[in-house]
Design a protein around this motif. Sequence first.
Motif, PDB file in Angstrom:
ATOM      1  N   VAL A   1      14.625  -9.896  -6.386  1.00 40.56           N
ATOM      2  CA  VAL A   1      15.717 -10.278  -5.488  1.00 40.56           C
ATOM      3  C   VAL A   1      15.489  -9.675  -4.103  1.00 40.56           C
ATOM      4  N   VAL A   2      15.085  -8.414  -4.072  1.00 40.61           N
ATOM      5  CA  VAL A   2      14.815  -7.746  -2.796  1.00 40.61           C
ATOM      6  C   VAL A   2      13.656  -8.432  -2.074  1.00 40.61           C
ATOM      7  N   LYS A   3      12.613  -8.782  -2.812  1.00 39.44           N
ATOM      8  CA  LYS A   3      11.467  -9.475  -2.201  1.00 39.44           C
ATOM      9  C   LYS A   3      11.908 -10.805  -1.601  1.00 39.44           C
ATOM     10  N   CYS A   4      12.785 -11.501  -2.315  1.00 39.10           N
ATOM     11  CA  CYS A   4      13.285 -12.783  -1.837  1.00 39.10           C
ATOM     12  C   CYS A   4      14.065 -12.611  -0.539  1.00 39.10           C
ATOM     13  N   LEU A   5      14.945 -11.635  -0.484  1.00 42.89           N
ATOM     14  CA  LEU A   5      15.745 -11.382   0.718  1.00 42.89           C
ATOM     15  C   LEU A   5      14.862 -10.996   1.900  1.00 42.89           C
ATOM     16  N   TYR A   6      13.847 -10.192   1.626  1.00 43.95           N
ATOM     17  CA  TYR A   6      12.941  -9.757   2.694  1.00 43.95           C
ATOM     18  C   TYR A   6      12.170 -10.937   3.285  1.00 43.95           C
ATOM     19  N   LEU A   7      11.628 -11.778   2.422  1.00 38.79           N
ATOM     20  CA  LEU A   7      10.875 -12.942   2.892  1.00 38.79           C
ATOM     21  C   LEU A   7      11.772 -13.937   3.597  1.00 38.79           C
ATOM     22  N   ASN A   8      13.033 -14.033   3.167  1.00 37.51           N
ATOM     23  CA  ASN A   8      13.963 -14.989   3.773  1.00 37.51           C
ATOM     24  C   ASN A   8      14.369 -14.585   5.181  1.00 37.51           C
ATOM     25  N   ARG A   9      14.156 -13.320   5.540  1.00 33.50           N
ATOM     26  CA  ARG A   9      14.492 -12.865   6.892  1.00 33.50           C
ATOM     27  C   ARG A   9      13.743 -13.655   7.950  1.00 33.50           C
ATOM     28  N   SER A  10      12.493 -13.974   7.675  1.00 38.53           N
ATOM     29  CA  SER A  10      11.679 -14.687   8.652  1.00 38.53           C
ATOM     30  C   SER A  10      11.629 -16.190   8.397  1.00 38.53           C
ATOM     31  N   ASN A  11      11.747 -16.593   7.120  1.00 32.97           N
ATOM     32  CA  ASN A  11      11.599 -18.019   6.802  1.00 32.97           C
ATOM     33  C   ASN A  11      12.910 -18.793   6.861  1.00 32.97           C
ATOM     34  N   LYS A  12      14.021 -18.126   6.549  1.00 32.78           N
ATOM     35  CA  LYS A  12      15.337 -18.761   6.556  1.00 32.78           C
ATOM     36  C   LYS A  12      15.383 -20.002   5.671  1.00 32.78           C
ATOM     37  N   LYS A  13      14.707 -19.944   4.541  1.00 36.33           N
ATOM     38  CA  LYS A  13      14.732 -21.038   3.559  1.00 36.33           C
ATOM     39  C   LYS A  13      14.976 -20.411   2.190  1.00 36.33           C
ATOM     40  N   ILE A  14      16.236 -20.110   1.923  1.00 40.21           N
ATOM     41  CA  ILE A  14      16.552 -19.323   0.746  1.00 40.21           C
ATOM     42  C   ILE A  14      16.193 -20.034  -0.559  1.00 40.21           C
ATOM     43  N   HIS A  15      16.392 -21.350  -0.636  1.00 42.87           N
ATOM     44  CA  HIS A  15      16.083 -22.058  -1.871  1.00 42.87           C
ATOM     45  C   HIS A  15      14.582 -22.063  -2.146  1.00 42.87           C
ATOM     46  N   GLU A  16      13.815 -22.344  -1.096  1.00 47.31           N
ATOM     47  CA  GLU A  16      12.363 -22.378  -1.247  1.00 47.31           C
ATOM     48  C   GLU A  16      11.807 -20.976  -1.508  1.00 47.31           C
TER      49      GLU A  16
ATOM     50  N   SER B   1      12.721 -19.855  -5.067  1.00 48.99           N
ATOM     51  CA  SER B   1      11.931 -20.593  -6.067  1.00 48.99           C
ATOM     52  C   SER B   1      10.489 -20.096  -6.087  1.00 48.99           C
ATOM     53  N   ALA B   2       9.973 -19.700  -4.906  1.00 46.69           N
ATOM     54  CA  ALA B   2       8.600 -19.187  -4.830  1.00 46.69           C
ATOM     55  C   ALA B   2       8.486 -17.846  -5.559  1.00 46.69           C
ATOM     56  N   ILE B   3       9.456 -16.959  -5.354  1.00 47.75           N
ATOM     57  CA  ILE B   3       9.445 -15.663  -6.036  1.00 47.75           C
ATOM     58  C   ILE B   3       9.581 -15.867  -7.539  1.00 47.75           C
ATOM     59  N   PHE B   4      10.447 -16.798  -7.921  1.00 48.17           N
ATOM     60  CA  PHE B   4      10.631 -17.102  -9.348  1.00 48.17           C
ATOM     61  C   PHE B   4       9.338 -17.642  -9.949  1.00 48.17           C
ATOM     62  N   LEU B   5       8.699 -18.594  -9.244  1.00 41.16           N
ATOM     63  CA  LEU B   5       7.469 -19.189  -9.768  1.00 41.16           C
ATOM     64  C   LEU B   5       6.344 -18.162  -9.814  1.00 41.16           C
ATOM     65  N   ASP B   6       6.314 -17.266  -8.843  1.00 41.83           N
ATOM     66  CA  ASP B   6       5.315 -16.197  -8.849  1.00 41.83           C
ATOM     67  C   ASP B   6       5.446 -15.359 -10.120  1.00 41.83           C
ATOM     68  N   ARG B   7       6.678 -15.058 -10.491  1.00 48.17           N
ATOM     69  CA  ARG B   7       6.926 -14.292 -11.722  1.00 48.17           C
ATOM     70  C   ARG B   7       6.523 -15.112 -12.953  1.00 48.17           C
ATOM     71  N   VAL B   8       6.889 -16.398 -12.951  1.00 49.31           N
ATOM     72  CA  VAL B   8       6.592 -17.267 -14.099  1.00 49.31           C
ATOM     73  C   VAL B   8       5.089 -17.450 -14.278  1.00 49.31           C
ATOM     74  N   VAL B   9       4.376 -17.681 -13.166  1.00 52.00           N
ATOM     75  CA  VAL B   9       2.921 -17.850 -13.239  1.00 52.00           C
ATOM     76  C   VAL B   9       2.280 -16.592 -13.810  1.00 52.00           C
ATOM     77  N   GLY B  10       2.767 -15.441 -13.379  1.00 51.38           N
ATOM     78  CA  GLY B  10       2.238 -14.188 -13.900  1.00 51.38           C
ATOM     79  C   GLY B  10       2.449 -14.055 -15.400  1.00 51.38           C
ATOM     80  N   LEU B  11       3.649 -14.373 -15.856  1.00 49.12           N
ATOM     81  CA  LEU B  11       3.960 -14.254 -17.278  1.00 49.12           C
ATOM     82  C   LEU B  11       3.194 -15.278 -18.120  1.00 49.12           C
ATOM     83  N   LEU B  12       3.116 -16.520 -17.621  1.00 48.56           N
ATOM     84  CA  LEU B  12       2.459 -17.568 -18.396  1.00 48.56           C
ATOM     85  C   LEU B  12       0.940 -17.385 -18.445  1.00 48.56           C
ATOM     86  N   THR B  13       0.353 -16.872 -17.373  1.00 49.25           N
ATOM     87  CA  THR B  13      -1.096 -16.620 -17.409  1.00 49.25           C
ATOM     88  C   THR B  13      -1.423 -15.481 -18.377  1.00 49.25           C
TER      89      THR B  13
END
Length: 299
Positions: free
Chosen positions: A73-88, A91-103
């Motif tokens: 959640v903290v990583k998401c908030l930090y990245l959103n400071r510059s990108n201002k695209k909270i949904h994207e 979803s990227a942080i979530f997918l990063d976690r999922v890719v790690g777990l599934l691999t």
Amino acid sequence: RFDEVIALFKNIDIKKLGFILVAWFLVQIFFAYRLRFILNVHDLEVSLKKSFVVVFAGFFFANFLPSILGADVVKCLYLNRSNKKIHETSSAIFLDRVVGLLTMLLIGVVAFFLTGEAFADAKILYSFLILFLGGVFLLLFFFIKPIARKLKFLINRFPVEKINDFVKKFYDAVHGYKKHPVALVLSIVNSLIGQCFLVLLLWQMSKLLHVAVPLSILFIVFPLLSFAVLAPTVNGLGAREAVFVFYLSTYCLSEEALAFSLLLDCVLISMGVIGGIFVAFSRMSPKKAYKESLSDGSA
């Protein structure tokens, strides 16, 4: 019996432990690349340096927040400071976690079939099977939309319309990665390489303690460990020890499994200290990031 655990630490080769710490630090570059490839899909341009800092910030905040997901959640908030695209971004942080777990699951499946040893261990076999089926469901749910439509009630179950809207946009953002196979493949490859190196380092850590755990078993237990630390514990403490003792006590003494887990705790806390230094120099304040997100109206 705890004195037996302490005795195992007295025989550790400090130079080899130092090598493991340096190697663990360097391996994170693969996960920084993984996150960067995933973020770039939605035009969330992030430099490798910033991605690397975000990865280590996760180590740092995991020491204070409930479960590893709190750090996400903290990583998401930090990245959103510059990108201002909270949904994207979310979803990227979530997918990063999922890719790690599934691999990690994929590596575990390969290890299962390369050695017959794990098939004889009912605890590992059934736990891994449940985990594998959960991973398959997750893939089908997010990447096969007809299945998601049949499970629409899972997406529209919140009483607040704003939350429902966020969940829908979040789902669409994750599903959108299906149209970017190159980015997905690159993130998966980096994840596979990084995960394999981490398991090899774990194996070296077991040898430091003179704990005779087969490498193939570590490849299988590692995914179970990674899912366990998603539980609401601070930095996985307690959950990690439980997994090591429960699954590895078949191959070594319980005291040795506990010592192994505590050594891993030390490595992860060391990464958290490094992450704290990165956070301090990057002025990565979760409170400030959250306020900026609210002021932009994107959260």
